[in-house]
Design an enzyme around this catalytic site. Structure first.
Site, PDB file in Angstrom:
ATOM      1  N   ILE A  93     -46.476  70.510  50.734  1.00 26.76           N
ATOM      2  CA  ILE A  93     -46.849  69.762  51.941  1.00 26.76           C
ATOM      3  C   ILE A  93     -46.447  68.295  51.862  1.00 26.76           C
ATOM      4  O   ILE A  93     -46.482  67.581  52.865  1.00 26.76           O
ATOM      5  CB  ILE A  93     -48.366  69.856  52.222  1.00 26.76           C
ATOM      6  N   SER A  94     -46.050  67.832  50.673  1.00 29.06           N
ATOM      7  CA  SER A  94     -45.656  66.431  50.549  1.00 29.06           C
ATOM      8  C   SER A  94     -44.734  66.279  49.350  1.00 29.06           C
ATOM      9  O   SER A  94     -44.795  67.059  48.393  1.00 29.06           O
ATOM     10  CB  SER A  94     -46.876  65.532  50.376  1.00 29.06           C
ATOM     11  N   SER A  95     -43.860  65.271  49.441  1.00 28.85           N
ATOM     12  CA  SER A  95     -42.922  65.039  48.348  1.00 28.85           C
ATOM     13  C   SER A  95     -42.617  63.557  48.245  1.00 28.85           C
ATOM     14  O   SER A  95     -42.917  62.766  49.142  1.00 28.85           O
ATOM     15  CB  SER A  95     -41.622  65.829  48.573  1.00 28.85           C
TER      16      SER A  95
END
Length: 381
Positions: A93-95
């Site tokens: 969901i995030s990077s």
């Protein structure tokens, strides 16, 4: 490296090794021409990425952190690659964005001293820290929908000695309380340009964002109006908003349906330049490569938001189901793209006039179509 980073090693030793690795990364970016501006070069040298990425996940889903895999963690943080930093339900969901790509986008943003900047997609907080280093904490606002991500980003920023404004809100709506902004940068993928972003820019403000699978640089030219060109291909996670769409179950094809020979092969359909074109023309279609164990290279599965599906096997036969024939649409798009000389992102641009957002080839009055509009053929300009 100067020895393993075990539990007993002091934080200052980690910081010292991180500074060395960060210097090596920046030197490589400079050599590649990714950091021509000395101000951004200094920001990349001085903002400690390892404080923003205390852990990341490798492609297999293995968690790499400073405690269990300290050497692998510190080396990975200072490589020129994107790092998945948060997963939920097994899905990323995030990077933390690839440093060279982030450097390119910041260069395209053409930041000037004194500019006020909105970032959409806070993520780890690393890019907000780079922006704050460049123009000052009080001139940067970063917005993200996920309260867990914004809370974590605030902690990362504080550890790095930076305090830009970080707010938890629907990024597609921008952040009106601090508008207008001279520059807006998004680190999440969009399928069309949110009009609130244009309305929150100054009269000649710039927007840099991943539109589909390439980065576009748009100059505001009037109320709800902007134009600009794509700068190059890029992959980002999609913008998440507070307005969810109801899910439609996938329509499974008849098990006895042998399918038909596909006009477009998996290799052709997954060409990056074609995928850029196809994804802008048909946003919301999920592509999966090699979707079944043992299917072998070349198998492709598509699923549309209306439940339509298509499966192309390595034998070249495609099976379609649901209200739309997805692979037939891929084939139509491929014919158009092929007729136009198989253009890459750099030949495309976008002009926005309110809700009319037109993707064009070569020039604003060249052939094109409305973003999000199903395409049977390219219309004349």
């Amino acid at each position: 490296m100067g020895g393993p980073i075990g539990e007993g090693r002091e934080a200052r030793d980690i910081d010292r090794e991180a500074a060395r690795l960060r210097h090596d990364l920046v030197s490589a970016l400079v050599a590649a021409g990714a950091l021509p501006d000395p101000a951004w070069r200094t920001a990349f040298e001085e903002v400690p990425r390892h404080l923003f990425v205390p852990r990341f996940y490798d492609p297999s889903g293995l968690r790499i952190d400073r405690h269990d895999h300290p050497d692998l963690w510190l080396r990975g943080v200072h490589e020129d690659r994107a790092l998945v930093t948060h997963r939920r339900g097994g899905e990323p969901i995030s990077s933390s964005s690839q440093p060279s790509l982030m450097a390119s986008m910041l260069h395209d943003l053409d930041v000037r001293d004194g500019d006020r900047i909105l970032e959409v997609g806070t993520g780890t907080g690393w890019n907000a820290a780079l922006l704050a280093h460049r123009v000052g904490d009080h001139r940067v606002t970063s917005v993200d929908l996920d309260p867990e991500l914004t809370a974590t980003a605030r902690a990362h920023l504080a550890a790095a000695g930076r305090r830009p404004r970080v707010v938890t809100a629907d990024g597609s709506m921008g952040w009106p309380p601090e508008a207008p902004y001279d520059r807006i940068i998004a680190t999440c993928r969009i399928d069309a340009v949110p009009l609130p972003w244009l309305r929150q820019l100054t009269v000649d403000g710039l927007l840099v964002a991943p539109l589909g699978y390439a980065v576009i640089r748009l100059r505001r030219t009037g109320p709800d109006r902007a134009t600009g060109r794509f700068r190059g291909g890029a992959w980002f996670m999609p913008l998440r908003t507070g307005r969810s769409r109801p899910g439609v179950p996938a329509v499974e094809p008849d098990a006895d349906d042998p399918g038909r020979p596909a006009e477009v092969t998996p290799r052709a359909a997954t060409d990056p330049d074609f995928r850029f074109w196809a994804d802008l023309c048909e946003p919301g279609v999920e592509w999966r490569m090699d979707p079944e164990p043992g299917a072998g290279p070349g198998a492709v599965a598509l699923r549309g938001m209306d439940g339509s599906t298509a499966r192309l096997g390595r034998n070249g036969m495609v099976v379609e189901a649901g209200p739309r024939r997805l692979w037939s649409e891929v084939e139509r798009l491929y014919r158009v793209w092929d007729e136009r000389g198989r253009p890459g992102p750099e030949r495309f641009g976008v002009s926005v006039e309110g809700r009319h957002q037109r993707l064009w080839i070569d020039t604003p009055d060249g052939p094109g179509h409305e973003l999000g509009e199903p395409v049977d053929a390219v219309r004349p300009g």
